[in-house]
Design an enzyme around this catalytic site. Structure first.
Site, PDB file in Angstrom:
ATOM      1  N   ILE A  59       0.681  -1.343   0.110  1.00 10.03           N
ATOM      2  CA  ILE A  59      -0.093  -0.185   0.018  1.00 10.03           C
ATOM      3  C   ILE A  59       0.699   1.319   0.032  1.00 10.03           C
ATOM      4  CG2 ILE A  59      -1.781   1.225   1.252  1.00 10.03           C
ATOM      5  CD1 ILE A  59      -2.803  -1.307   2.556  1.00 10.03           C
ATOM      6  N   ASP A  76       3.292  13.338  14.238  1.00  5.06           N
ATOM      7  CA  ASP A  76       3.505  13.275  12.741  1.00  5.06           C
ATOM      8  C   ASP A  76       2.093  13.336  11.849  1.00  5.06           C
ATOM      9  OD1 ASP A  76       5.135  12.841  10.583  1.00  5.06           O
ATOM     10  OD2 ASP A  76       5.041  10.571  10.750  1.00  5.06           O
TER      11      ASP A  76
END
Length: 648
Positions: free
Chosen positions: A366, A475
């Protein structure tokens, strides 16, 4: 008339006036404002939020299975947390009607007058606010409070699958309460202060101090009251829980100390002898403990190969091993026992993951180290890691929100030391792929982008305000925002996340273009660094551009500062129209709504973290921006050749 009796007659009218005054509203303490009867317990200026609280929940009602995991999922807690609070084993099965303490994270969100613990619930056919509040949640909240906490939803028009926040009433103790925690208790037929006090081993006067006079609470339409816990759970359990936990013998309350003996000439020798024996026993135990620690330390330094690492077949109770320098298969040392955190997750086998991902081939890749896996007819996303995942797993098990990617299970490869985290599969991939692909970007209209911004804000609000210790993601970026089949956003990748607030680190990690200035300069870790990164994502949603330009390396937020943020506020819409994604300019796009989002981004990107808004404020403002659609005429914004703004 008797002498001096006249003053009694003079005071009689005043006394009658006092008697005619209405009874005070429910009061939690002299220092607390009175809560509204159907809105919950008012926030207190003297309490410290958030805090640990409890709700008294009776198992087996409202269609909730007699299972600790089902109860935990309902209240955003793990099976372990529920079992631990009630001094039960994680495999215990509660009996129907068994009273249990359910742990809550109680908070007082900005702009909310009431304290509550948020519970995310997905609407099923036939559900209403009232039905869920009175059945599954057993009147631990009221439907009026649910309406207030979800202002953008229409209670009479709830779509199946809609996520609704149900505020579980709770409160944090003040110093005057003399309590380690407060329990939200729903009064039952036949209850009175005396019976409730006996059930929790407290004095009835403490209930009066927290809730007001008994007659007043019995006349309220909202039956919740607060009960103090005087001692720590689960070291001690109140009788109402202890007497009904038949599956285990819980810890008994600490016995009362015996009467202090009178030391005289007849028993002084016995006391001295007893002290000598006691000190000898303590000394022997201390020596034994030191020898045991020395033995364990030698074993640890040897770094035994194959040290007690749970394989995929190991089930619960496994331990993580971290490879030593030299890569996989080298010597390992024991890191941490995490069985208590992972009882609610499925333990996958290595063979299952390899088969489901085609041996982790590129066709199943992915992004990064995440592969798509087909296992037993279900689709998962498998993240392969080469490091100890204890902190990430510890954070993931304590969060439960529709705008966070859900962890489904894990796997440890005892041969290589690899760790695999298995997540729900989010169908439409990451936000950055949609923004950078021109065809996809045209399908991502402004309403969809605004809802993505709101979803992301709600997810961050949850980890910032409703976890304790607070979680900082560290993040936030468009590639860590995933879109499901309904184009609703979920925050992914908690690999860098940290619990705690106002920490300082010298190890700076993150992605260029999203890193807050104070973190880059001083290593300051706060929730406001997530707010800064969120502001960058908002700019990406508006502009359709990356956080860092591939051509010249220019930061997107720096370009926005030069071209949009500076200048008169009344000309902001014109500057936004010239700067935003051309794919949006081609569509029906309310300029006021876009300008509102840009204003939020500007506030989030303030150089001073103290002046950045909280995610609660951001979510509130963006929900107002969504309202622009209601009054919008349908004219879209276009940019003419001179850079001016026109309508078409």
């Amino acid at each position: 008339m008797a002498p001096l009796a006249w003053w009694r007659l003079a005071l009689l009218p005043a006394l009658l006036c006092l008697c005619a005054l209405p009874a005070p509203a429910r009061s939690q303490s002299a220092a607390r404002p009175a809560p509204a009867s159907v809105e919950g317990f008012n926030c207190s200026a003297n309490a410290s939020y958030p805090c640990k609280a409890y709700a008294l929940y009776r198992a087996g009602f409202g269609g909730v299975p007699l299972d600790l995991s089902a109860i935990g999922d309902l209240f955003a807690a793990s099976r372990f947390m529920v079992a631990h609070a009630n001094n039960l084993s994680t495999s215990a099965v509660p009996t129907a009607g068994q009273p249990m303490l359910v742990p809550l994270q109680c908070g007082c969100p900005p702009r909310s007058p009431n304290a509550y613990a948020p519970m995310q619930y997905q609407i099923n056919p036939g559900d209403t606010y009232w039905i869920i509040s009175t059945t599954k949640l057993q009147n631990l909240t009221q439907y009026q409070a649910v309406e207030r906490v979800n202002p953008t939803l229409v209670p009479t028009n709830l779509d199946v699958g809609t996520i609704v926040t149900f505020p579980i009433f709770c409160q944090c103790p003040t110093a005057a309460d003399n309590a380690t925690a407060l329990v939200t208790y729903v009064m039952q037929a036949g209850d009175n202060y005396a019976s409730i006090a006996a059930a929790f081993a407290v004095d009835a006067q403490s209930l009066v101090s927290l809730n007001g006079p008994e007659g007043l609470t019995q006349n309220l339409s909202s039956p919740e009251i607060l009960v103090p816990l005087r001692r720590q759970v689960p070291n001690w359990l109140p009788p109402i829980v202890r007497l009904n936990n038949a599956s285990v013998t819980p810890a008994s309350p600490p016995p009362s100390p015996p009467p202090r003996p009178t030391v005289g000439t007849n028993n002084r020798h016995g006391v001295v002898t007893g002290l000598a024996i006691g000190l000898g026993i303590v000394g022997g135990l201390w020596l034994l403990q030191m020898l045991l620690l020395a033995y364990l330390w030698r074993r640890l330094k040897k770094g035994r190969r194959g040290e007690a690492v749970a394989s995929a077949e190991g089930g619960e109770g496994g331990r993580f091993a971290k490879p030593a320098s030299g890569g996989g298969g080298g010597e390992r040392f024991l890191v941490s026992d995490i069985s208590e955190w992972l009882d609610k997750y499925r333990v996958f086998k290595v063979e299952e993951l390899e088969s489901g991902t085609g041996g982790f081939d590129d066709e199943h890749l992915i992004q990064g180290s995440v592969h798509k896996a087909y296992i037993d007819g279900e689709v998962f996303a498998v993240k392969k890691m080469k490091w100890d995942a204890f902190e990430e797993l510890k954070i993931l098990q304590k969060v439960n929100h529709s705008n966070l990617v859900k962890l489904e299970g894990f796997c440890i490869n005892s041969e290589t030391g690899d760790c695999y985290l298995v997540y729900e599969y989010v169908e439409n991939g990451s936000l950055d792929l949609w923004l950078m692909d021109r065809d996809r970007a045209r399908r991502l209209d402004w309403r969809a982008r605004l809802h993505i911004a709101l979803d992301l804000a709600h997810g961050l609000q949850y980890i910032h305000e409703h976890t304790w210790p607070r979680v900082v993601h560290k993040d936030i970026k468009s590639s860590n925002v995933l879109l499901d089949d309904r184009m609703r956003a979920k925050i992914a990748n908690f690999g860098l996340a940290k619990t705690g607030h106002n920490a300082v680190t010298t190890h700076i990690v993150g992605t260029q273009g999203y890193i807050a200035p104070e973190y880059l300069a001083d290593g300051l870790v706060t929730t406001k660094m997530d707010v800064f990164a969120y502001g960058v994502v908002l700019l990406e949603l508006v502009s359709g551009r990356e956080a860092v330009s591939d051509q010249d390396g220019e930061l997107l937020w720096a370009d926005a500062d030069q071209r949009m943020f500076r200048g008169k506020e009344e000309r902001l819409e014109a500057r936004v129209a010239a700067w935003m994604d051309p794919a949006l300019a081609e569509q029906t796009c309310p300029p006021g709504s876009v300008a509102s989002v840009v204003s939020v981004a500007k506030a989030c990107l303030h150089r001073d973290p103290a002046k950045r808004p909280s995610m609660v404020d951001v979510a509130y403002t963006l929900s107002k921006a969504d309202e622009h659609f209601a009054d919008y005429s349908g004219e879209s914004v276009s940019v003419d050749g001179s850079g001016g703004v026109g309508a078409r």
